[in-house]
Design a protein around this motif. Structure first.
Motif, PDB file in Angstrom:
ATOM      1  N   ASN A 208      21.725 -43.102   9.661  1.00 46.44           N
ATOM      2  CA  ASN A 208      20.777 -44.014   9.892  1.00 46.44           C
ATOM      3  C   ASN A 208      19.370 -43.257   9.739  1.00 46.44           C
ATOM      4  OD1 ASN A 208      22.106 -46.003  11.391  1.00 46.44           O
ATOM      5  ND2 ASN A 208      22.145 -45.151  13.423  1.00 46.44           N
ATOM      6  N   VAL A 209      19.116 -42.124   9.917  1.00 51.59           N
ATOM      7  CA  VAL A 209      18.140 -41.249   9.479  1.00 51.59           C
ATOM      8  C   VAL A 209      17.945 -41.131   8.109  1.00 51.59           C
ATOM      9  CG1 VAL A 209      16.996 -39.079   9.891  1.00 51.59           C
ATOM     10  CG2 VAL A 209      18.126 -40.115  11.812  1.00 51.59           C
ATOM     11  N   GLN A 210      19.013 -40.898   7.219  1.00 51.47           N
ATOM     12  CA  GLN A 210      18.927 -40.536   6.043  1.00 51.47           C
ATOM     13  C   GLN A 210      18.526 -41.954   5.306  1.00 51.47           C
ATOM     14  OE1 GLN A 210      21.584 -41.738   3.640  1.00 51.47           O
ATOM     15  NE2 GLN A 210      19.955 -40.948   2.043  1.00 51.47           N
ATOM     16  N   LYS A 211      18.971 -43.046   5.669  1.00 51.93           N
ATOM     17  CA  LYS A 211      18.610 -44.353   5.122  1.00 51.93           C
ATOM     18  C   LYS A 211      17.198 -44.676   5.262  1.00 51.93           C
ATOM     19  CE  LYS A 211      23.479 -45.595   4.424  1.00 51.93           C
ATOM     20  NZ  LYS A 211      24.441 -46.786   4.820  1.00 51.93           N
ATOM     21  N   SER A 212      16.785 -44.688   6.655  1.00 53.99           N
ATOM     22  CA  SER A 212      15.790 -45.383   7.050  1.00 53.99           C
ATOM     23  C   SER A 212      14.302 -44.393   6.736  1.00 53.99           C
ATOM     24  CB  SER A 212      15.699 -45.595   8.691  1.00 53.99           C
ATOM     25  OG  SER A 212      15.888 -44.112   9.476  1.00 53.99           O
ATOM     26  N   ALA A 213      14.719 -43.139   6.795  1.00 50.46           N
ATOM     27  CA  ALA A 213      13.604 -42.189   6.368  1.00 50.46           C
ATOM     28  C   ALA A 213      13.696 -41.876   4.834  1.00 50.46           C
ATOM     29  CB  ALA A 213      13.580 -40.878   7.257  1.00 50.46           C
ATOM     30  N   ARG A 214      14.729 -42.245   4.057  1.00 53.69           N
ATOM     31  CA  ARG A 214      14.732 -42.204   2.828  1.00 53.69           C
ATOM     32  C   ARG A 214      14.890 -40.636   2.192  1.00 53.69           C
ATOM     33  NH1 ARG A 214      13.469 -46.566  -0.218  1.00 53.69           N
ATOM     34  NH2 ARG A 214      12.340 -45.367  -2.037  1.00 53.69           N
ATOM     35  N   MET A 215      15.664 -39.994   3.273  1.00 50.28           N
ATOM     36  CA  MET A 215      15.735 -38.651   2.838  1.00 50.28           C
ATOM     37  C   MET A 215      16.787 -38.471   1.791  1.00 50.28           C
ATOM     38  SD  MET A 215      13.628 -37.658   5.044  1.00 50.28           S
ATOM     39  CE  MET A 215      13.583 -35.840   5.044  1.00 50.28           C
ATOM     40  N   ASN A 216      16.589 -37.223   0.998  1.00 49.12           N
ATOM     41  CA  ASN A 216      17.551 -36.686   0.068  1.00 49.12           C
ATOM     42  C   ASN A 216      17.875 -35.300   0.385  1.00 49.12           C
ATOM     43  OD1 ASN A 216      17.198 -38.803  -1.669  1.00 49.12           O
ATOM     44  ND2 ASN A 216      15.426 -38.030  -2.499  1.00 49.12           N
ATOM     45  N   ILE A 217      19.366 -34.808   0.135  1.00 54.06           N
ATOM     46  CA  ILE A 217      19.888 -33.654   0.499  1.00 54.06           C
ATOM     47  C   ILE A 217      18.946 -32.600  -0.320  1.00 54.06           C
ATOM     48  CG2 ILE A 217      22.075 -32.256   0.278  1.00 54.06           C
ATOM     49  CD1 ILE A 217      22.438 -33.966   2.530  1.00 54.06           C
ATOM     50  N   PRO A 218      18.645 -31.483   0.220  1.00 54.64           N
ATOM     51  CA  PRO A 218      18.768 -31.020   1.832  1.00 54.64           C
ATOM     52  C   PRO A 218      17.784 -31.585   2.516  1.00 54.64           C
ATOM     53  CG  PRO A 218      17.688 -29.071   0.528  1.00 54.64           C
ATOM     54  CD  PRO A 218      17.908 -30.485  -0.690  1.00 54.64           C
TER      55      PRO A 218
END
Length: 506
Positions: A208-218
């Protein structure tokens, strides 16, 4: 035989008692529901305590989410689907090894008894013996050899502090989770748990967080929240409680890079503690002797409390165990597709379940460490000539950025327009800082009261103020006094109490 260890223990006990008494008297911490004789291992934060704790939480939050572009926050619910705790292993394995003394009827954590014995050896200069004891304890606990743990306690001649005997029961595992019912009708209700940690709320929201905040690893997900554990051995004031607050960040990384990030977060977090005023010599790393089966590495940042070095924050390399478990129990993929090019293959890294490096600090333990470190006693000399005298001065040497009150405003007398002038200054600054204004008692007593809650600045309004709009600013630590225009107060105080003074040390 030297009685130095006993004297040191008595001194430490007295110091902690002084801090507990001070915390109550000056509005930092109260026993919960005290009018009903309290509830063991539960505490309330008073007017000054809640300000100090909120400042520490805000400082941690901003250091995580503001200083790191790849860390965002969430606030997950305390109640979670029961399968969450089955997947995490808490239902089957969240236990402490407990042992009872048959004479005193008191219950203790077996591992804590052994750790305290090792600490005693270390204080007496027997570090090798201490290390050997901890290593053996770790081996036995990892093997779940509870009979061996009991025998180790007996072999070490560890006695109950109350009965002074070693008449111990068998060691048993005791699950620490609080359970309750959810549902309007008893027959339709289902068993759920008060969360024993905040981490799982982060893991189940990973995608949920990764997609909604458009985060990339790391990237990391931070959270501050309450957790609950049915601690049988709850003591040492707010160090170990049944209801406590965690400040936690789970950092999701590409497999193979976890060691690098583990080392980085170890040093980053230690520097943060030093920046807020905990001295380097009172902090140390303590590697875990017993690792969870899924953990690759684990270390505690320990602070030297009056009762010895104890854990304040944990940094853990958790592999991809948590996300994999939730993937298995929820039957929903927890994969991340990594578009970055792998230099070895020339192709994208592709799909994988990320590894995790965790930093978790107890807000209450950090509060206690900060209070212990700030609690100061010094001998000062006042007056001149024959009227000169010495006395003991107590004060809280808190970093101005985290002090509950930033400045106190004192009209010298309660007449001649001085209270009105003081009120004018208060109103001009109250939108920027938490202030108090006091008119009662001699100004020396007012200074002392503010010293005891850690207020960094006291502003005296006198008759000269009415003539030239200047005030006297008295500094808590040095007791020096500086005359300055009222117009400079906002920038002067603001510079000292800004979180920037801490962030620039990181």
């Amino acid at each position: 035989m030297s009685n130095a260890p006993q004297k040191a223990a008595e001194t430490a006990e007295n110091t902690l008692a002084d801090i507990v008494s001070h915390a109550k008297e000056y509005g930092f911490v109260f026993p919960s529901s005290e009018i009903y004789d309290g509830l063991a291992a539960v505490y309330d934060y008073g007017p000054n305590g809640v300000e100090l704790k909120n400042n520490l939480k805000q400082l941690w939050w901003r250091a995580m989410t503001q200083l790191n572009q790849n860390v965002v926050g969430i606030d997950a619910a305390i109640f979670m689907h029961p399968l969450t705790w089955k997947a995490s292993g808490h239902v089957d394995g969240f236990s402490d090894p407990m042992i009872d003394n048959l004479d005193s009827k008191k219950r203790y954590r077996a591992d804590v008894l052994l750790e305290e014995k090792a600490a005693e050896y270390e204080k007496n200069g027997e570090k090798e013996r201490a290390d050997a004891l901890l290593a053996e304890m770790g081996r036995l606990l990892t093997a779940e050899d509870l009979a061996g743990v009991r025998q180790l306690i007996i072999d070490e001649k560890i006695a109950c502090p109350v009965s002074k005997t070693s008449n111990w029961t068998e060691v048993r595992q005791f699950n620490l989770m609080f359970s309750t019912q959810i549902g309007a009708v008893a027959g339709d209700s289902s068993l759920i748990y008060l969360r024993p940690e905040t981490a799982q709320g982060i893991f189940v929201n990973f995608l949920n967080v990764q997609k909604s905040a458009r985060m990339n690893i790391p990237f990391g997900i931070a959270q501050i929240g309450k957790a609950f554990r049915n601690e049988i051995v709850a003591r040492q004031f707010i160090f170990r409680m049944r209801e406590f607050e965690q400040m936690e960040m789970q950092f999701f990384v590409r497999p193979g890079t976890e060691d690098e990030w583990y080392d980085k977060w170890k040093e980053t977090r230690r520097r943060w503690h030093e920046a807020i005023g905990l001295p380097a010599e009172k902090l140390r790393f303590h590697d875990h002797d017993k690792l969870a089966f899924y953990a690759k590495a684990a270390v505690d940042i320990e602070y030297e409390f009056p009762f010895g070095f104890k854990e304040m924050e944990g940094i853990h390399s958790r592999t991809n165990h948590d996300l994999s478990q939730h993937q298995q129990y929820s039957r929903k993929k927890q994969n991340y597709f990594d578009n970055d090019i792998n230099p070895e293959t020339g192709k994208p890294y592709g799909n994988y379940v990320p590894f995790v490096v965790e930093t978790s600090v107890g807000a209450d333990r950090l509060f206690l460490a900060t209070l212990c470190q700030a609690f100061q006693e010094e001998t000062i000399t006042e007056g001149e000539g024959e009227e000169q005298k010495t006395k003991t001065r107590k004060f809280l040497k808190l970093h101005p950025a985290i002090a509950p009150v930033k400045a106190a405003i004192f009209p010298l007398v309660r007449k001649d327009g001085l209270p009105e002038k003081a009120t004018e200054i208060f109103n001009a600054l109250r939108h920027d800082f938490r202030l108090v204004m006091e008119e009662k008692d001699a100004i020396g007593k007012r200074y002392t009261r503010q010293d005891l809650i850690g207020t960094p600045f006291c502003i005296a309004v006198d008759h000269q103020t009415l003539e030239d709009n200047t005030v006297t600013v008295r500094h808590r630590d040095s007791r020096e006094q500086t005359r300055m225009p009222i117009s400079e107060l906002r920038s002067y105080i603001g510079e000292a109490v800004s979180f920037s003074r801490i962030f620039e040390k990181l």
